[in-house]
Write a protein that holds these residues in place. Sequence first.
Motif, PDB file in Angstrom:
ATOM      1  N   THR A 150       0.828  -1.212   0.000  1.00  0.00           N
ATOM      2  CA  THR A 150       0.000   0.000   0.000  1.00  0.00           C
ATOM      3  C   THR A 150       0.861   1.259   0.000  1.00  0.00           C
ATOM      4  N   SER A 151       0.246   2.356  -0.372  1.00  0.00           N
ATOM      5  CA  SER A 151       0.953   3.635  -0.406  1.00  0.00           C
ATOM      6  C   SER A 151       0.293   4.612   0.560  1.00  0.00           C
ATOM      7  N   ASP A 152       0.891   5.789   0.684  1.00  0.00           N
ATOM      8  CA  ASP A 152       0.315   6.807   1.562  1.00  0.00           C
ATOM      9  C   ASP A 152      -0.969   7.363   0.962  1.00  0.00           C
ATOM     10  N   PRO A 153      -1.890   7.825   1.811  1.00  0.00           N
ATOM     11  CA  PRO A 153      -3.139   8.378   1.278  1.00  0.00           C
ATOM     12  C   PRO A 153      -2.898   9.680   0.517  1.00  0.00           C
ATOM     13  N   ALA A 154      -3.775   9.940  -0.456  1.00  0.00           N
ATOM     14  CA  ALA A 154      -3.672  11.180  -1.234  1.00  0.00           C
ATOM     15  C   ALA A 154      -3.913  12.371  -0.304  1.00  0.00           C
ATOM     16  N   PRO A 155      -3.056  13.383  -0.363  1.00  0.00           N
ATOM     17  CA  PRO A 155      -3.211  14.526   0.546  1.00  0.00           C
ATOM     18  C   PRO A 155      -4.417  15.387   0.165  1.00  0.00           C
ATOM     19  N   GLU A 156      -4.979  16.044   1.150  1.00  0.00           N
ATOM     20  CA  GLU A 156      -6.010  17.058   0.880  1.00  0.00           C
ATOM     21  C   GLU A 156      -5.352  18.218   0.132  1.00  0.00           C
ATOM     22  N   ASP A 157      -6.080  18.895  -0.725  1.00  0.00           N
ATOM     23  CA  ASP A 157      -5.551  20.094  -1.359  1.00  0.00           C
ATOM     24  C   ASP A 157      -6.634  21.176  -1.325  1.00  0.00           C
ATOM     25  N   GLU A 158      -6.347  22.319  -1.939  1.00  0.00           N
ATOM     26  CA  GLU A 158      -7.243  23.459  -1.826  1.00  0.00           C
ATOM     27  C   GLU A 158      -8.628  23.153  -2.397  1.00  0.00           C
ATOM     28  N   LYS A 159      -8.647  22.540  -3.605  1.00  0.00           N
ATOM     29  CA  LYS A 159      -9.932  22.232  -4.231  1.00  0.00           C
ATOM     30  C   LYS A 159     -10.721  21.223  -3.410  1.00  0.00           C
ATOM     31  N   SER A 160     -10.029  20.191  -2.927  1.00  0.00           N
ATOM     32  CA  SER A 160     -10.757  19.172  -2.185  1.00  0.00           C
ATOM     33  C   SER A 160     -11.261  19.734  -0.856  1.00  0.00           C
TER      34      SER A 160
END
Lengths: 532, 532
Positions: free
Chosen positions: B247-257
């Motif tokens: 598994t990999s690290d979770p996708a980071p939150e960004d401005e749009k999300s």
Amino acid sequence: MHKVVEHGTKSLITSRIKRPSLLSKVITDPNHLIPYFQNGQYIGWSGFAGTNYPKVTPIALADHVEKNSLQSKLKFNLFVGASTGPETEGRWAALDMIERRYPHQSDSSVRKGINTGNIKFADEHLSIYANDLLYGYYTLKKEKGDKRKLDIAIIEATEITEEGYIIPGASVGITPEILQMADKVIIEINTSLPSFKGVHDLVKHDPPPFTKPYQLTRVDDRIGVEAFPIDPEKILAIVESQLPDNTSDPAPEDEKSNAIAHHIVEFFKAEIEAGRMPKNLHPIQSGIGSIANAVIGGLSRGPFENINVWTEVIQDTFLDFFDNGKLNFASATSLRFSPSGFNRLFNNWDNYVNKMVLRNQAISNSAELIRRLGVIALNTPVEFDIYGHINSTCVDGSKMLNGIGGSGEFLRNSKLSIVHAPSTRPTKSDPHGISTVVPFASHIDHSEHDVDIYVTEQGLADVRGLDPIERAKVIIEKCAHPIYKPILKEYLETSTQICLKKGAAHEPHQLDKAFKFYTNLVEKGTMRFDKW
Amino acid sequence: MHKVVEHGTKSLITSRIKRPSLLSKVITDPNHLIPYFQNGQYIGWSGFAGTNYPKVTPIALADHVEKNSLQSKLKFNLFVGASTGPETEGRWAALDMIERRYPHQSDSSVRKGINTGNIKFADEHLSIYANDLLYGYYTLKKEKGDKRKLDIAIIEATEITEEGYIIPGASVGITPEILQMADKVIIEINTSLPSFKGVHDLVKHDPPPFTKPYQLTRVDDRIGVEAFPIDPEKILAIVESQLPDNTSDPAPEDEKSNAIAHHIVEFFKAEIEAGRMPKNLHPIQSGIGSIANAVIGGLSRGPFENINVWTEVIQDTFLDFFDNGKLNFASATSLRFSPSGFNRLFNNWDNYVNKMVLRNQAISNSAELIRRLGVIALNTPVEFDIYGHINSTCVDGSKMLNGIGGSGEFLRNSKLSIVHAPSTRPTKSDPHGISTVVPFASHIDHSEHDVDIYVTEQGLADVRGLDPIERAKVIIEKCAHPIYKPILKEYLETSTQICLKKGAAHEPHQLDKAFKFYTNLVEKGTMRFDKW
């Protein structure tokens, strides 16, 4: 034998109201109800597939509008389980009395209103619609009153019990839900019909987090009550009706529909042989129309015994099916018989009513129950494409026919999902001008993920377990009319070549050409052409 | 605290096999299994969302193929609950070992194989897929052996009980179903993980007419067993594995999300205020990716308490959500943590495991349960069109991304169905070259009938109760990027005018122009243009 009641005497309605305190609600002139109706109200009607809809009150309102030239000035947001009759909603549409009408209809005036932008209409899965109505999703935009309530429900019933509970007539639809959520209720007791006591199984919906499992594992299980409670304070009035449901004769079987039925019966035999289906099949869901009737006819002449039905609508053909002893039990939300079919029912009441039950459409169309029972779904779409996407509602992508109805709930959740249609339909200039199999459906109600079997008079395509390209080959080969086979094959082959080059060939399309069948139809009056 | 077991001693696997008679099935060299595998077999794996998939045996087979140049000569029909890891199915795809792979994947090599026509792939609703697999619908075309069986199942487990029953690891997926239907079973016991005993609720599916109600009314109800029975005669071998899930690290939150999450949190507050939702919301279903993570982040920082989750996959963000005390209970079919997330779980085992349960995907994605629980569904699609039809799978209509997964089951059946996406995505030449809102979606997985709320960073469109034209206006107004708003508005207005003239204006389209966004993208590298 159930005695059909006589018409015309005042005592008829009082004999149907078993709770004395409600007799004071009886009014003889429905015109007294007119002041309760105001422009912009949210109204619910009983009724489903053209039976058990209110007649006296809607007709009195239509007369009032016509007499006083109130067209477009007294308009309602109208919520019914499905379709009613031309003399009620059809006349309302013609008199411009409908602002909004959800979620299904089959009337030419209503359809015209929808397609000319005069009636706001959205179709929705019938069981989800019943729930969402209760959740307040269709009354969000109400300007006056409680946003979670309908202002007035008008329902047809055949009896009020000693407890003051309602016994509907030949359909249930959303009657339980509108009785739960209406601010005021008008009850039309139809004394031209027998009491339907014992025919229904009526369920109250408790919204989440209070929803419980439907404890039903057989088509003949009962999980509700035979009469639905109502708060007596909600009852505005009770009126007598002797107007019949305005039903017509069933569509006759024809050569194409018989060919389709034959393919399906042969397929069922093979499934039983392979051990994937019990000998009495699984419960059958059947639509409306000549193909549906031919399939029921084919089944009743076929080698299957003790068949059960779990469907929306029980029609005339089911009476023969009962009579020849092969149909064991039928569950539905509506009895939609022709006038002669109703006579057959009423004249042999005891013979038929123990073999059927009418339920809320929230139950008849429930994903939970369709999945659990392992239903076999049979539906007639407008068209389907080579990859299996299905248009059930909008002709040429834009023009509403009737609405999605229960097609999505049955096709998605059934153990075996079947769609059937003639391979072509005529246009003015070409007897095969419209192909049912197209490259890309002009409107998609059900996706490739929802259907197992596609049938036309040409043959039966079993696409279970196939990938999109395999599926397209089988659908073209088995279902398309010979005129359209080479045209569709060329589309598939060229699209595959082009998409393979791009590394995008899971479901190959050429989006610049995908709708050429429709543009050709507009330009040349037929979908067929020589060159892509 | 649960002790993480040590590696490398022979006694590890024997300590996980509590039934002495099964110790004789243990083999140390997985290469001894290779002779059991033959070209064209139908194989089932455990695994879902990249956890608890078999590793040792698939890798041994891949090594064997590579070493002996058997590429394209030893190919399998592979059935897994959802995605596994790049070192197993990804490597199989790269070595041309996959003939067929259903129903979901997220690996670049598998995706390439699908889109270049080398791997037959069909995506299917995950719960229906689990049922249909058991019904024999995916093994119909098997040439050898029982058409209703998988030839070999390879499953990862963390313990075998005294009764000889299987305890899976961090996911369930279709493990119960393939244990029911496989002819032979290989069990990989992963001794690098703790035993997951007590984490699962495993249900046996009894096909219709024997299916019973799922007696579950709360997310923390248990209706199954903690270890799944298996016929010991089916067990080919038991091998030890110490390979971790890749598994990999979770996708980071960004401005749009974060903007999307903000719109959703505000909407939830208003729904509670209006009385349409309880104060602790309804159980949440959340997808995978940066928006899903931002929404979970937003909820955990929001004013809601005692939240429950009913979803497919529990991810790292849920650990924070548990830790801050706002997440009450989570039900899923897979724990998909990053390596550090798994460490957090293992180091605080007792703290977390009482607050979650892993179920068959047939249960986590069951229409019956999603409807009953009144789930709030949150999914990220590829695109949606002005009328609300949704593409979740095929980019530009033809290129498979990952598959439909559970999106259809959650969007169709939830009490509140929400899709969220950025309003645009970049192309090489245009930072806003791809619009999420299009005139006509290039592939339709979910129809206008399935979704209530559409959200982009631009805003939130609540389309409940609206007709198609009203819906289009709101979706364009609230969700489209300002660059695309005028283009979409013009399409809607012109289409409406044209269709009104034809009396076909329920859902107005111009089929000759409906796909111009895509043809423009191919020609000019962007969906935007000046003139229709």
